[in-house]
Scaffold this active site. Structure first.
Site, PDB file in Angstrom:
ATOM      1  N   LYS A  48       0.825  -1.216   0.000  1.00 66.47           N
ATOM      2  CA  LYS A  48       0.000   0.000   0.000  1.00 66.47           C
ATOM      3  C   LYS A  48       0.858   1.265   0.000  1.00 66.47           C
ATOM      4  O   LYS A  48       0.634   2.169  -0.783  1.00 66.47           O
ATOM      5  CB  LYS A  48      -0.940   0.024   1.225  1.00 66.47           C
ATOM      6  CG  LYS A  48      -1.916  -1.144   1.282  1.00 66.47           C
ATOM      7  CD  LYS A  48      -2.901  -1.021   2.443  1.00 66.47           C
ATOM      8  CE  LYS A  48      -2.286  -1.156   3.825  1.00 66.47           C
ATOM      9  NZ  LYS A  48      -1.738  -2.490   4.125  1.00 66.47           N
TER      10      LYS A  48
ATOM     11  N   ARG B 113      -9.901   0.428   8.111  1.00 62.78           N
ATOM     12  CA  ARG B 113      -9.465  -0.890   8.573  1.00 62.78           C
ATOM     13  C   ARG B 113     -10.630  -1.713   9.125  1.00 62.78           C
ATOM     14  O   ARG B 113     -10.451  -2.889   9.425  1.00 62.78           O
ATOM     15  CB  ARG B 113      -8.453  -0.736   9.717  1.00 62.78           C
ATOM     16  CG  ARG B 113      -7.016  -0.415   9.299  1.00 62.78           C
ATOM     17  CD  ARG B 113      -6.303  -1.637   8.799  1.00 62.78           C
ATOM     18  NE  ARG B 113      -4.925  -1.834   9.199  1.00 62.78           N
ATOM     19  CZ  ARG B 113      -3.847  -1.218   8.749  1.00 62.78           C
ATOM     20  NH1 ARG B 113      -3.940  -0.226   7.916  1.00 62.78           N
ATOM     21  NH2 ARG B 113      -2.650  -1.578   9.139  1.00 62.78           N
TER      22      ARG B 113
ATOM     23  N   ARG C 177      11.342  -6.422   5.253  1.00 67.17           N
ATOM     24  CA  ARG C 177      11.223  -5.003   5.608  1.00 67.17           C
ATOM     25  C   ARG C 177      11.720  -4.768   7.031  1.00 67.17           C
ATOM     26  O   ARG C 177      12.364  -3.763   7.321  1.00 67.17           O
ATOM     27  CB  ARG C 177       9.771  -4.543   5.457  1.00 67.17           C
ATOM     28  CG  ARG C 177       9.588  -3.054   5.715  1.00 67.17           C
ATOM     29  CD  ARG C 177       8.178  -2.596   5.413  1.00 67.17           C
ATOM     30  NE  ARG C 177       7.264  -2.891   6.507  1.00 67.17           N
ATOM     31  CZ  ARG C 177       5.947  -2.632   6.473  1.00 67.17           C
ATOM     32  NH1 ARG C 177       5.399  -2.109   5.401  1.00 67.17           N
ATOM     33  NH2 ARG C 177       5.188  -2.914   7.511  1.00 67.17           N
TER      34      ARG C 177
ATOM     35  N   ARG D 251      10.587  -0.839  12.432  1.00 61.13           N
ATOM     36  CA  ARG D 251       9.216  -0.862  12.956  1.00 61.13           C
ATOM     37  C   ARG D 251       9.059  -1.948  14.006  1.00 61.13           C
ATOM     38  O   ARG D 251       9.451  -3.086  13.791  1.00 61.13           O
ATOM     39  CB  ARG D 251       8.208  -1.067  11.806  1.00 61.13           C
ATOM     40  CG  ARG D 251       7.860   0.236  11.120  1.00 61.13           C
ATOM     41  CD  ARG D 251       6.876   0.043   9.996  1.00 61.13           C
ATOM     42  NE  ARG D 251       5.636  -0.619  10.380  1.00 61.13           N
ATOM     43  CZ  ARG D 251       4.528  -0.593   9.641  1.00 61.13           C
ATOM     44  NH1 ARG D 251       4.520   0.076   8.503  1.00 61.13           N
ATOM     45  NH2 ARG D 251       3.455  -1.228  10.039  1.00 61.13           N
TER      46      ARG D 251
ATOM     47  N   ARG E 147      -0.989  -9.498  12.959  1.00 59.95           N
ATOM     48  CA  ARG E 147      -1.558  -8.466  12.075  1.00 59.95           C
ATOM     49  C   ARG E 147      -2.351  -9.092  10.931  1.00 59.95           C
ATOM     50  O   ARG E 147      -3.397  -8.575  10.536  1.00 59.95           O
ATOM     51  CB  ARG E 147      -0.445  -7.567  11.530  1.00 59.95           C
ATOM     52  CG  ARG E 147       0.084  -6.598  12.581  1.00 59.95           C
ATOM     53  CD  ARG E 147       1.491  -6.100  12.257  1.00 59.95           C
ATOM     54  NE  ARG E 147       1.566  -5.298  11.064  1.00 59.95           N
ATOM     55  CZ  ARG E 147       2.684  -5.087  10.378  1.00 59.95           C
ATOM     56  NH1 ARG E 147       3.832  -5.632  10.778  1.00 59.95           N
ATOM     57  NH2 ARG E 147       2.672  -4.331   9.312  1.00 59.95           N
TER      58      ARG E 147
HETATM   59  O1  C5P Z   1      -1.153   0.949   7.855  1.00 57.73           O
HETATM   60  P1  C5P Z   1       0.039   0.432   8.629  1.00 57.73           P
HETATM   61  O2  C5P Z   1       0.377  -0.981   8.288  1.00 57.73           O
HETATM   62  O3  C5P Z   1       1.205   1.342   8.551  1.00 57.73           O
HETATM   63  O4  C5P Z   1      -0.430   0.413  10.159  1.00 57.73           O
HETATM   64  C1  C5P Z   1       0.421  -0.045  11.174  1.00 57.73           C
HETATM   65  C2  C5P Z   1      -0.374  -0.321  12.424  1.00 57.73           C
HETATM   66  O5  C5P Z   1      -1.062   0.858  12.831  1.00 57.73           O
HETATM   67  C3  C5P Z   1      -1.461  -1.361  12.283  1.00 57.73           C
HETATM   68  O6  C5P Z   1      -0.965  -2.687  12.418  1.00 57.73           O
HETATM   69  C4  C5P Z   1      -2.369  -0.990  13.451  1.00 57.73           C
HETATM   70  O7  C5P Z   1      -1.829  -1.407  14.695  1.00 57.73           O
HETATM   71  C5  C5P Z   1      -2.315   0.524  13.409  1.00 57.73           C
HETATM   72  N1  C5P Z   1      -3.414   1.074  12.591  1.00 57.73           N
HETATM   73  C6  C5P Z   1      -4.705   1.018  13.095  1.00 57.73           C
HETATM   74  N2  C5P Z   1      -5.754   1.526  12.375  1.00 57.73           N
HETATM   75  C7  C5P Z   1      -5.546   2.075  11.172  1.00 57.73           C
HETATM   76  C8  C5P Z   1      -4.241   2.146  10.628  1.00 57.73           C
HETATM   77  C9  C5P Z   1      -3.188   1.614  11.384  1.00 57.73           C
HETATM   78  O8  C5P Z   1      -4.915   0.519  14.194  1.00 57.73           O
HETATM   79  N3  C5P Z   1      -6.596   2.576  10.478  1.00 57.73           N
HETATM   80 MG    MG Z   2       1.866   1.452   5.118  1.00 55.54          MG
END
Ligand code: C5P
Ligand code: MG
Length: 188
Positions: free
Chosen positions: A14, A89, A128, A134, A145
């Site tokens: 993404k 999400r 990654r 991270r 996740r």
């Molecule tokens: O989108 P990304 O993978 O960078 O998000 C990392 C973490 O941030 C997710 O695993 C989650 O814990 C949190 N997150 C969330 N709700 C969202 C976007 C991210 O809880 N809408």
């Molecule tokens: Mg991202």
């Protein structure tokens, strides 16, 4: 306005594809994950709350995320459109987004779902993790996740199928091959 959701499981590309979409289509980028990580770095109240969820691979509560997104949307002036990366999400977030855009006389133009198999996701995220720094790019949290994605996030697909804006994109191949598929889907 061109409002695009880039959707998919963790590790589906993404963020990588967002950068290319922004460069080509001139959209504003809203990455909820990036906002949360910036808040953590700044040691804000929101960051401290969010860190606990992120480190466990869980979702930050809807009310927090929706409020954060609304702030960010309000701060955008004369954008040609927005790419939503990592949001919505949950179905509740998708419903809230629809309402927020409706208030502004807008809607989602297209929802792009990057389709990548589980083995590929895990191998990409582990790779990654070697350089990302991270806290959630380790095997245990990656598996959590993906589980959270399957249980809480994948129902968002049905929401956009009903809306009629859903498009599946094969998310394996080179970055440029995948971007070609995305460009074609946006231009359609
Ligand atoms: O989108 P990304 O993978 O960078 O998000 C990392 C973490 O941030 C997710 O695993 C989650 O814990 C949190 N997150 C969330 N709700 C969202 C976007 C991210 O809880 N809408
Ligand atoms: Mg991202």
């Amino acid at each position: 306005m061109l409002n695009v959701i880039i959707f998919g499981p963790p590790g589906s590309g993404k963020g990588t594809q967002s950068e290319k979409i922004i460069a080509k289509f001139g959209l504003a980028h809203i990455s909820t994950g990036d906002i949360l990580r910036a808040e953590i770095k700044a040691e804000s109240k929101l960051g401290k709350e969010a860190a606990q969820f992120i480190n466990r691979g869980e979702l930050v509560p809807d009310a927090t995320i929706i409020g954060m997104l609304e702030n960010k949307l309000n701060g955008l002036t004369d954008a040609k459109g927005v790419i939503f990366d990592g949001f919505p999400r949950t179905v509740a977030q998708a419903e809230a987004l629809k309402e927020m855009l409706q208030k502004r006389g807008e809607d989602i133009s297209v929802m792009l779902n990057l389709e990548v198999n589980r083995e590929e996701l895990i191998s990409r995220l582990l790779k990654r993790g070697e350089t990302s720094g991270r806290s959630d790019d380790n095997l245990e949290t990656i598996e959590k996740r993906i589980k959270v994605y399957e249980e809480q996030t994948s129902p968002v697909i049905g929401f956009y199928k009903t809306e009629g804006t859903y498009k599946g994109i094969k998310g394996v191949g080179t970055i440029d091959e995948i971007f070609d598929r995305i460009s074609n889907a946006i231009e359609e």
